[in-house]
Design a protein around this motif. Structure first.
Motif, mmCIF file in Angstrom:
data_model
loop_
_atom_site.group_PDB
_atom_site.id
_atom_site.type_symbol
_atom_site.label_atom_id
_atom_site.label_comp_id
_atom_site.label_asym_id
_atom_site.label_seq_id
_atom_site.Cartn_x
_atom_site.Cartn_y
_atom_site.Cartn_z
ATOM 1 N N UNK A 234 0.833 -1.198 0.000
ATOM 2 C CA UNK A 234 0.000 0.000 0.000
ATOM 3 C C UNK A 234 0.871 1.253 0.000
ATOM 4 N N UNK A 235 1.956 1.238 0.792
ATOM 5 C CA UNK A 235 2.868 2.385 0.839
ATOM 6 C C UNK A 235 3.557 2.561 -0.509
ATOM 7 N N UNK A 236 4.017 1.469 -1.096
ATOM 8 C CA UNK A 236 4.685 1.565 -2.388
ATOM 9 C C UNK A 236 3.735 2.024 -3.483
ATOM 10 N N UNK A 237 2.517 1.502 -3.477
ATOM 11 C CA UNK A 237 1.546 1.897 -4.495
ATOM 12 C C UNK A 237 1.255 3.391 -4.408
ATOM 13 N N UNK A 238 1.050 3.889 -3.185
ATOM 14 C CA UNK A 238 0.764 5.308 -3.007
ATOM 15 C C UNK A 238 1.909 6.164 -3.534
ATOM 16 N N UNK A 239 3.133 5.786 -3.184
ATOM 17 C CA UNK A 239 4.310 6.571 -3.601
ATOM 18 C C UNK A 239 4.535 6.480 -5.105
ATOM 19 N N UNK A 240 4.346 5.292 -5.653
ATOM 20 C CA UNK A 240 4.650 5.048 -7.063
ATOM 21 C C UNK A 240 3.640 5.707 -7.991
ATOM 22 N N UNK A 241 2.354 5.701 -7.626
ATOM 23 C CA UNK A 241 1.306 6.028 -8.589
ATOM 24 C C UNK A 241 0.551 7.327 -8.329
ATOM 25 N N UNK A 242 0.733 7.954 -7.165
ATOM 26 C CA UNK A 242 -0.057 9.138 -6.836
ATOM 27 C C UNK A 242 0.833 10.364 -6.633
ATOM 28 N N UNK A 243 0.326 11.558 -6.969
ATOM 29 C CA UNK A 243 0.983 12.793 -6.499
ATOM 30 C C UNK A 243 0.998 12.812 -4.972
ATOM 31 N N UNK A 244 1.900 13.597 -4.395
ATOM 32 C CA UNK A 244 2.191 13.498 -2.965
ATOM 33 C C UNK A 244 0.957 13.629 -2.081
ATOM 34 N N UNK A 245 0.193 14.713 -2.205
ATOM 35 C CA UNK A 245 -0.952 14.902 -1.316
ATOM 36 C C UNK A 245 -2.012 13.825 -1.548
ATOM 37 N N UNK A 246 -2.229 13.464 -2.784
ATOM 38 C CA UNK A 246 -3.182 12.395 -3.092
ATOM 39 C C UNK A 246 -2.698 11.058 -2.537
ATOM 40 N N UNK A 247 -1.375 10.860 -2.534
ATOM 41 C CA UNK A 247 -0.813 9.634 -1.967
ATOM 42 C C UNK A 247 -1.143 9.528 -0.492
ATOM 43 N N UNK A 248 -1.021 10.622 0.234
ATOM 44 C CA UNK A 248 -1.338 10.606 1.661
ATOM 45 C C UNK A 248 -2.822 10.351 1.889
ATOM 46 N N UNK A 249 -3.669 11.000 1.090
ATOM 47 C CA UNK A 249 -5.111 10.778 1.232
ATOM 48 C C UNK A 249 -5.489 9.342 0.915
ATOM 49 N N UNK A 250 -4.740 8.720 0.004
ATOM 50 C CA UNK A 250 -5.011 7.321 -0.341
ATOM 51 C C UNK A 250 -4.516 6.367 0.738
ATOM 52 N N UNK A 251 -3.263 6.565 1.184
ATOM 53 C CA UNK A 251 -2.620 5.526 1.974
ATOM 54 C C UNK A 251 -3.026 5.534 3.443
ATOM 55 N N UNK A 252 -3.315 6.677 4.010
ATOM 56 C CA UNK A 252 -3.610 6.705 5.449
ATOM 57 C C UNK A 252 -4.838 5.877 5.818
ATOM 58 N N UNK A 253 -5.961 5.983 5.109
ATOM 59 C CA UNK A 253 -7.087 5.094 5.414
ATOM 60 C C UNK A 253 -6.761 3.621 5.177
ATOM 61 N N UNK A 254 -5.933 3.350 4.154
ATOM 62 C CA UNK A 254 -5.569 1.957 3.874
ATOM 63 C C UNK A 254 -4.735 1.375 5.019
ATOM 64 N N UNK A 255 -3.809 2.163 5.552
ATOM 65 C CA UNK A 255 -2.990 1.670 6.657
ATOM 66 C C UNK A 255 -3.833 1.478 7.920
ATOM 67 N N UNK A 256 -4.823 2.339 8.117
ATOM 68 C CA UNK A 256 -5.737 2.152 9.248
ATOM 69 C C UNK A 256 -6.522 0.860 9.089
ATOM 70 N N UNK A 257 -6.956 0.577 7.854
ATOM 71 C CA UNK A 257 -7.669 -0.664 7.597
ATOM 72 C C UNK A 257 -6.773 -1.877 7.858
ATOM 73 N N UNK A 258 -5.511 -1.817 7.411
ATOM 74 C CA UNK A 258 -4.596 -2.929 7.623
ATOM 75 C C UNK A 258 -4.296 -3.119 9.104
ATOM 76 N N UNK A 259 -4.245 -2.035 9.857
ATOM 77 C CA UNK A 259 -4.064 -2.151 11.307
ATOM 78 C C UNK A 259 -5.226 -2.915 11.923
ATOM 79 N N UNK A 260 -6.423 -2.627 11.479
ATOM 80 C CA UNK A 260 -7.604 -3.348 11.958
ATOM 81 C C UNK A 260 -7.492 -4.837 11.644
ATOM 82 N N UNK A 261 -7.123 -5.167 10.399
ATOM 83 C CA UNK A 261 -6.990 -6.572 10.003
ATOM 84 C C UNK A 261 -5.879 -7.260 10.802
ATOM 85 N N UNK A 262 -4.745 -6.564 10.992
ATOM 86 C CA UNK A 262 -3.630 -7.144 11.732
ATOM 87 C C UNK A 262 -4.008 -7.397 13.182
#
Length: 323
Positions: A234-262
């Motif tokens: 998720x971190x690599x995808x955000x960095x690789x494919x999104x502009x910086x601010x959009x990357x943060x908006x994309x990845x932060x909810x995803x990491x929260x979701x992964x924390x829940x799953x973990x």
């Protein structure tokens, strides 16, 4: 003219479809998958089995299922990305279908349906299938489309979600957008490819008339390796494919979701290892960073406006957890 002559003539006028089956372990699942593949009634297709170094007797099984099945045996496990790329590189078809060894065609007409949908929709370049259990019921854990499954699971619509183990592509997709990004190994490779596809002006259609059954292994979805790699990717995808601010908006909810799953799967150490490996690995993938254009970002955001609310998505997770 007899029936066999008609079949041969029909095959030469229909586009060649390459069915790429990615295999790793689970010979029993591969056997079922091949049975449904060789039973297809479409007259012009090839089957390619890519074995990701299973260290099992895959060749004997493949040879028993049919002489016209091609087997690609990889010298090491290249993950889902490298395995699929190996199949795409040897495929000859105008249409390329990618499925996993635990995915079965529900009926003998699925390849015919794929060709028909592509013919009916020349403006679309990728089809994603309706993923069911083996009784034909929708599997909610694979429903990540930006639409409410109760209203749209049986309707065609444009989507941003690409289930890489249950999709069909026009060949030009890979010629223009490139292949799967191999450093991912496994996890979110479909998300990365979907963004590149849309950034090249190509479109993805959810096609419920094409149905596959998924014999997913329940234990692997919640494994420590899955938590680690999905978080990292998720971190690599955000960095690789999104502009910086959009990357943060994309990845932060995803990491929260992964924390829940973990937390739910008792794999918190693997989650934090994924965070660490994701951040420290950014330098290694910096050369592959190609953020999507602002126009593509607006296009994706427009499609994502129809995604159900968080409450509805949590309902889906409670019914069939994604990981």
């Amino acid at each position: 003219m007899n029936t066999s002559d008609n079949n041969r003539r029909s095959a030469t006028t229909q586009p060649l479809v390459s069915v790429i089956i990615l295999n790793y372990k689970r010979l029993d699942a591969l056997a079922q998958c091949l049975d449904t593949a060789v039973a297809q009634d479409y007259p012009n297709y090839e089957i390619i089995v890519v074995d990701n170094h299973s260290e099992e007797d895959v060749r004997s099984l493949v040879e028993a299922k049919g002489r016209n099945i091609r087997l690609v045996e990889l010298p090491q496990n290249l993950g889902t990305c490298g395995g699929r790329n190996a199949g795409i590189n040897v495929a000859r078809g105008e249409i390329i279908v990618t499925i996993d060894n635990d995915v079965n065609f529900i009926t003998p007409h699925e390849l015919t349906n794929i060709v028909r949908v592509f013919a009916d929709h020349p403006e679309f370049h990728v089809l994603t299938f309706r993923i069911c259990d083996m009784q034909g019921r929708l599997r909610l854990r694979e429903w990540c489309h930006p639409r409410y499954w109760k209203d749209f699971s049986e309707k065609e619509f444009e989507t941003t979600f690409l289930p890489e183990g249950a999709s069909a592509y026009r060949r030009e997709v890979f010629e223009r957008a490139g292949l799967y990004f191999q450093p991912f190994f496994i996890g979110h490779e479909g998300g990365d490819l979907a963004l590149r596809i849309m950034d090249h002006g190509l479109r993805i259609l959810y096609a419920p008339s094409v149905r596959v059954g998924h014999l997913a292994s329940e234990e692997t979805r919640s494994s420590s390796r899955t938590i680690h790699l999905y978080t990292r990717n998720y971190i690599w995808l955000a960095y690789k494919d999104y502009p910086l601010l959009s990357a943060l908006r994309f990845v932060l909810p995803k990491l929260a979701m992964m924390l829940y799953h973990a937390f739910r799967a008792s794999h918190l150490p693997e989650y934090f290892r994924g965070i660490w490996d994701g951040l420290t690995g950014l330098a290694d993938i910096h050369g592959d960073r190609t953020p999507i254009s602002k126009a593509t970002l607006r296009y994706v955001n427009g499609l994502e406006k129809t995604r159900p609310s968080l409450r509805v998505r949590l309902e889906r997770h409670r019914a069939q957890p994604q990981i």
